[in-house]
Design a protein around this motif. Structure first.
Motif, PDB file in Angstrom:
ATOM      1  N   GLN A 232      45.242 -50.245  54.276  1.00 38.65           N
ATOM      2  CA  GLN A 232      45.949 -50.218  53.032  1.00 38.65           C
ATOM      3  C   GLN A 232      47.506 -50.178  53.118  1.00 38.65           C
ATOM      4  O   GLN A 232      48.064 -50.467  52.300  1.00 38.65           O
ATOM      5  CB  GLN A 232      45.302 -48.908  52.285  1.00 38.65           C
TER       6      GLN A 232
ATOM      7  N   ARG B  66      41.281 -46.928  57.135  1.00 42.93           N
ATOM      8  CA  ARG B  66      41.918 -47.151  55.811  1.00 42.93           C
ATOM      9  C   ARG B  66      43.644 -47.648  56.136  1.00 42.93           C
ATOM     10  O   ARG B  66      44.260 -47.856  55.178  1.00 42.93           O
ATOM     11  CB  ARG B  66      42.020 -45.723  55.030  1.00 42.93           C
TER      12      ARG B  66
ATOM     13  N   LYS C 247      31.726 -46.806  49.588  1.00 43.30           N
ATOM     14  CA  LYS C 247      32.163 -46.454  48.409  1.00 43.30           C
ATOM     15  C   LYS C 247      33.615 -46.917  48.337  1.00 43.30           C
ATOM     16  O   LYS C 247      34.298 -47.470  49.431  1.00 43.30           O
ATOM     17  CB  LYS C 247      32.552 -44.951  48.834  1.00 43.30           C
ATOM     18  N   PRO C 248      34.386 -47.258  47.256  1.00 42.66           N
ATOM     19  CA  PRO C 248      35.679 -47.865  47.252  1.00 42.66           C
ATOM     20  C   PRO C 248      36.848 -46.859  47.881  1.00 42.66           C
ATOM     21  O   PRO C 248      36.432 -45.712  47.711  1.00 42.66           O
ATOM     22  CB  PRO C 248      35.869 -47.834  45.544  1.00 42.66           C
TER      23      PRO C 248
END
Length: 148
Positions: A101, A98, A31-32
């Motif tokens: 990011q 994550r 999934k993005p």
């Protein structure tokens, strides 16, 4: 249907000769990543933790004061990766990745799991690990959650 496929994957992963679930590609489409929201840097480095799902929220209730205080003491911004549902239900720890990011906003990052209480006298890890290196703690010998 997806719940049946995931249930079968969990059952298959529990077998002694099973391929680790995070190496399986036949049952989960990547999934993005959701976009980061509200990141306004006030420092060049950050302390980040991850609290996804009910268990993550429960852990953070206990550990957040110490992690937040640590970030403040070393002059870092503090962020929590949150979510109601993990990106990958079979490997909920995936959400911690994550942190990449945040590299768009910070020069250096200290990641601390939500099940860690940071002592008031903990050293500044940014002083211990050179800026051109990655410091990590090997959790594998302590991994008891079936993900080893």
């Amino acid at each position: 249907s997806e719940p049946v496929v995931l249930a079968q994957a969990v059952e298959d992963a529990s077998k002694a000769d099973a391929v680790p679930v995070w190496n399986r590609t036949d049952w989960l489409t990547p999934k993005p990543l959701p976009p980061l929201e509200g990141v306004v840097p006030t420092s060049t480095f950050a302390v980040i933790t991850c609290a996804v799902g009910e268990k993550g929220r429960q852990l953070l209730e206990v550990s957040e004061p110490s992690i937040r205080a640590y970030a403040k003491r070393i002059g870092a911004d503090y962020h929590v990766i949150r979510g109601d549902v993990p990106l990958n239900p079979l490997y909920p720890f995936e959400d911690k990745f994550r942190i990449g990011q945040y590299l768009e906003h910070y020069d250096r990052i200290v990641y601390i799991d939500a099940d860690i209480i940071v002592p008031a006298d903990a050293p500044n890890l940014l002083d211990m690990v050179p800026a051109n290196a990655v410091g990590a703690h090997d959790d594998l010998p302590h991994n008891t959650g079936g993900f080893a």
